[in-house]
Every structure is written in C-alpha cells, then in structure tokens.
Write an enzyme that holds these catalytic residues in place. Structure first.
Site, mmCIF file in Angstrom:
data_model
loop_
_atom_site.group_PDB
_atom_site.id
_atom_site.type_symbol
_atom_site.label_atom_id
_atom_site.label_comp_id
_atom_site.label_asym_id
_atom_site.label_seq_id
_atom_site.Cartn_x
_atom_site.Cartn_y
_atom_site.Cartn_z
ATOM 1 N N LYS A 1 0.852 -1.201 0.000
ATOM 2 C CA LYS A 1 0.000 0.000 0.000
ATOM 3 C C LYS A 1 0.881 1.242 0.000
ATOM 4 O O LYS A 1 1.871 1.303 0.751
ATOM 5 C CB LYS A 1 -0.902 -0.014 1.235
ATOM 6 C CG LYS A 1 -1.898 1.149 1.293
ATOM 7 C CD LYS A 1 -2.760 1.070 2.555
ATOM 8 C CE LYS A 1 -3.798 2.181 2.614
ATOM 9 N NZ LYS A 1 -4.610 2.143 3.848
ATOM 10 N N SER B 1 -9.668 2.127 3.120
ATOM 11 C CA SER B 1 -8.809 2.852 2.211
ATOM 12 C C SER B 1 -7.810 1.956 1.466
ATOM 13 O O SER B 1 -7.243 2.371 0.462
ATOM 14 C CB SER B 1 -8.036 3.915 2.976
ATOM 15 O OG SER B 1 -7.158 3.304 3.912
ATOM 16 N N SER C 1 -9.820 -0.106 7.360
ATOM 17 C CA SER C 1 -9.258 -0.038 6.001
ATOM 18 C C SER C 1 -8.590 -1.297 5.487
ATOM 19 O O SER C 1 -8.233 -1.349 4.304
ATOM 20 C CB SER C 1 -8.258 1.108 5.917
ATOM 21 O OG SER C 1 -8.945 2.306 5.742
HETATM 22 N N1 GLN Z 1 -13.104 4.505 6.610
HETATM 23 C C1 GLN Z 1 -12.407 4.967 7.768
HETATM 24 C C2 GLN Z 1 -11.992 6.401 7.567
HETATM 25 O O1 GLN Z 1 -12.313 6.924 6.557
HETATM 26 C C3 GLN Z 1 -11.224 4.099 8.051
HETATM 27 C C4 GLN Z 1 -10.016 4.431 7.278
HETATM 28 C C5 GLN Z 1 -8.827 3.602 7.663
HETATM 29 O O2 GLN Z 1 -8.945 2.594 8.357
HETATM 30 N N2 GLN Z 1 -7.658 4.057 7.254
HETATM 31 O O3 GLN Z 1 -11.375 6.980 8.391
#
Ligand code: GLN
Length: 488
Positions: free
Chosen positions: A89, A164, A188
C-alpha cells in the site's frame, strides 16, 4: 493486451497458495524471476482497467527474484516467502520508490528508507512488485478519495473495492500479487477485504511496527496483510510482526507461528454474537450470509452465544473525533517545504504553506483537518477530544468483559456489500456511518480478521469479521479457517 479484457469475471483470479509456490520454487519447476515477470505481465494487462498499482518497483523486484533463484539453484534453504510476489500500500515507504499516500501533496517524494514491515517481507524472500493505490492518507472507505483516481473492484468494475486499502484488496482478488500489505485505522484492511472477497488481518495495536508508515491517526494506525486464504495471511503476519526499536509503540510480545496456530480446529471455541451488530441498517443479504457462517461455526463444534456491546452506538462519533484530531496534527508536516508538492503561487512563506496545502490536499483530507483542528481547539478540547477518549476507554473495557466469556466475537465486516462508484461520494456522513462494525475494534486496540463468508444473490462477496482479544490473533485465525473450510 489491455484492451482485450471485456468481461468483469476475467478480473477475478485466485492466487496460488504459499505452500504451492514454495514447493515450485524450491524444486526449481518455477523460477522466481519468471514468476515475477508473469506478474508484471498481468499487471500490464489488468491495471489499465482497475487502477490498482500507482508505481512499480521492477528493478528491485527482479534483483530479489534473481537472488532467490540463485539460492534455489545452490540448494540453500529458502526463507518462508522466497519468491512470493507482493504489493505494498502506498502509505508504506520503500527506499527510492515514489510514496504518495494517494495524495498529490506527496508527488515527487522519494523516501530514503524502507518501512520495517516492508524490509521484513523482503528479508523473508518476498519480491516487492510495487505500490498500491489507496484513499488519500488512508482516509476513506471506497478508494474514491485517491488523488490518482479510484480503484475498481475486480468482482464488478462498476463498484468500489472498499477503502482505504482498496488497491491492496483488489490486487489479491485479481491475482496482481499473491499477498499485499495494507493499513487499518478504522476498517481499512477489513472492509476492502470483505468487498473484494479476500482475507484481511487487523493485527493487535503494537503487533506490527509503524516505522515507515505515513501516519494518519497514530493511536489507531496498524499495518497488516491481505492474502487469498487465511493460512497465508497468518504466515505473513508472523513475518512482519514483532518488536522494532524504531517504533516505541511496537510490542515485545513474542510472535508465534500464526499459520501453525491457524491449523488447530475451531472445535470447542466459544463464539460471541453481539446483537448490536445485527440491528437497523444491516443489508438483509449480508445478514443471511453471516447467519449461515454462524451455523457453520456451530457445525464445526463451536459454542455460540449472545454477547452485548451496548456502547457500539457511540463508536462512529468517537472514532471520527479521535481520528480527525490526530490527523490534523500528523498532516501539519505537509507544508510544501520538506516533501513533494510546492505551490508556485506564493510570495511569502505563509502564502506558500496555504497555497501548497490548498492546491494539493483533496476535499476529504481538508474536511478532516478542519474537523480535527476544531475538536482539539481550546474551549472545545474537553467536550470533544477529551470526551471521545473517555468513550474509547468504555468501548475497550466492554470488549474485555465480553472476552472473559467468549474466545472470539463474530459480526458482519460491513453492513453493506460493495456499492457503486459515485453512490456515496455526495454524502460523507453515510460513508462514515458504514464504518460502524469496524471502528470499534480499532478504538479498543484488539485484533481481527475479515474472511469471505458467501456472496449476495448478485455475486458480491460478504465478509465475516472475527474479533479476538489483544495478542490473540491465533484464535481469530482458527475461527476464520472454519468459515473458509465451510466454503459458503
Ligand atoms: N473509513 C475509515 C476512515 O475513513 C477508516 C479508514 C482507515 O482505516 N484508514 O477513516
């Protein structure tokens, strides 16, 4: 050739297992360098359709593959991930390779060092193919917040892969890597794993070093693996986990052989089902799939009982206060001076900061910096950030109480399956609310796995979330293996 792929089904392809690859590479029937080349061919064919890789690290990958081949020819003992093609990532840094975190503000930044998790994968023989698309600074649930365009879901390219770590999940689903690394701050890893039909692991906070991770919310951020099956994800976790002097929050807890732990049958484990995760807003087809999964656990000899986690309803506001507050502090460093993008429209230092940030941050990142700065400001700190920290404590205690009675807790990973691109972009609140089942474990610091648990009638994957107490990943893997074995 890119243009030849026409149907959605052709994008989904199951990677080989680690055991099969190990066997082939050790016996010499497959060369690591040929394997790496074949992955680059697949990436060249599929990436134009799905936008999964942001950059490739081909020289480094081929050099590593040749080292593995030389070892195999000599008959040297091979490390556990010898020749395994993996993707990273793009919030984790690799020496000399672009690191964007999905943001235009980091365009042109080439970090001078490797993240610890990345270095450990390579030391274990893995071949690092390249950097994977994600939401900007890991803020999002759909990958639509990437500054480099959204990733498309290999199962149905009209749909989002989740976020994400959408690129990390989609790469495994489309066999553009055998395994990948992602990060999970509020879901995420688990949510995109569920949307793409792959396995994703949320390690316990502190289990994996965050050194070399571009920070979003430091008290929540975790690095973890994706793979096509539970055993392989467990094997990757053993490689990347463990104390790292470069991250003071990394734990000295011994790292077990998680793959071997996952082999132990789930029979006799006590499984908790929290009513709060099966309430309003849960898609009926997701519910039906998870209920079948729970039946499969009973059939595997688990004792299933109800548990209650009544503070769940406060988890979304708590998470979006803590995460935005920490993000506003972490993102202050991107000022046009040290990294990446610098605005040309600047007469003074102050205007250079302002213009650089205004031009290069996306809308969601700006929204979070504003929310977080507000929550931390004098006069509001106690009411928002302070209160959120108190609720966070209550959520963690509630999980610990539940884990006195059960070995693992199972829930849907997401209330809905993968949604259409553009469906939620106009309504950030509805996007936040869909994180309801994942942010709780993030706030509590406990570990979990999302494992495929059947499909909807439209063929969209459903993920079951298996949660376990701190440093109990082995138990979560055992339960996930039972779900996997049921072939739902
Ligand atoms: N969807 C969550 C956010 O937008 C989690 C994102 C993540 O785990 N990096 O913060």
């Amino acid at each position: 050739m890119a243009g030849e792929i026409k149907t959605a089904e052709t994008f989904v392809e199951k990677p080989k297992t680690l055991a099969a690859l190990q066997e082939e590479i050790a016996s010499g029937s497959v060369k690591a360098s040929d394997l790496a080349s074949s992955y680059y061919d697949r990436i060249a064919a599929v990436n134009p359709h799905l936008n999964i890789y942001l950059s490739l690290t081909k020289d480094r990958a081929m050099a590593q593959a040749e080292r593995v081949d030389a070892m195999a020819v000599k008959g040297d003992p091979l490390p556990p991930l010898a020749g395994v093609p993996v993707g990273i990532k793009d919030v984790l840094v690799m020496k000399g390779a672009p690191a964007t975190a999905g943001s235009r503000i980091l365009e042109g930044y080439h970090p001078p060092y490797d993240a610890t998790a990345v270095a450990r994968l390579e030391a274990a023989g893995a071949v690092l193919l390249g950097k994977l698309n994600c939401d900007e600074f890991a803020m999002g649930s759909s990958n639509e917040n990437s500054g480099y365009g959204p990733v498309r879901n290999p199962v149905d390219p009209e749909r989002v892969p989740g976020g994400s770590s959408g690129g990390s999940a989609a790469a495994v689903a489309a066999n553009m890597a055998v395994a990948t690394l992602g990060t999970d701050t509020g879901g995420s890893i688990r949510q995109p794993a569920s949307f793409c039909g792959v396995v994703g692991v949320l390690p316990t906070y502190g289990r994996v070093s965050r050194y070399g991770l571009i920070a979003f919310a430091s008290s929540l951020d975790r690095v973890g693996p994706f793979a096509g099956n539970v055993r392989d994800a467990a094997a990757l976790l053993s490689v990347i986990a463990g104390r790292d002097e470069k991250d003071a929050t990394s734990s000295p807890a011994p790292v077990p052989d998680f793959a071997t732990q996952s082999d132990k049958p789930a029979e006799g484990l006590r499984i908790g089902v929290p009513g709060e995760y099966f309430a309003e807003g849960l898609d009926p087809e997701v519910r039906a799939a998870i209920e079948k999964g729970i039946d499969a656990l009973k059939a595997a000899g688990c004792a299933v009982k109800r548990v209650s986690l009544p503070h769940t309803k406060y988890a979304i506001p708590t998470y979006y206060l803590v995460a935005t507050a920490e993000a506003s502090a972490n993102l202050a460093r991107f000022d046009g001076v040290r990294y990446g993008y610098r605005s040309k429209a600047s007469e003074t230092l102050g205007s250079m900061y302002r213009h650089s940030r205004d031009e290069a941050f996306g809308a969601e990142v700006k929204r979070r910096i504003l929310l977080g700065t507000y929550a931390l400001s004098a006069g509001y700190y106690d009411a928002y950030y302070g209160k959120a920290q108190q609720v966070r404590r209550l959520l963690a205690e509630e999980f610990l109480r539940a884990f006195a009675d059960v070995d693992a807790i199972v829930t849907p990973t997401s209330p809905v399956p993968a949604f259409k691109l553009g469906e939620k972009t106009g309504d950030p609140l509805s996007m936040y609310l869909a994180d309801i089942y994942t942010v709780t474990a993030s706030l509590a610091g406990i570990c979990g796995v999302s494992v495929p648990c059947g499909n909807t009638s439209a063929g969209l994957p459903v993920g079951m979330q298996v949660l376990a107490a701190h440093f109990n990943e082995g138990t979560a893997f055992r339960v996930a293996r039972a779900i996997e074995a049921a072939q739902l």
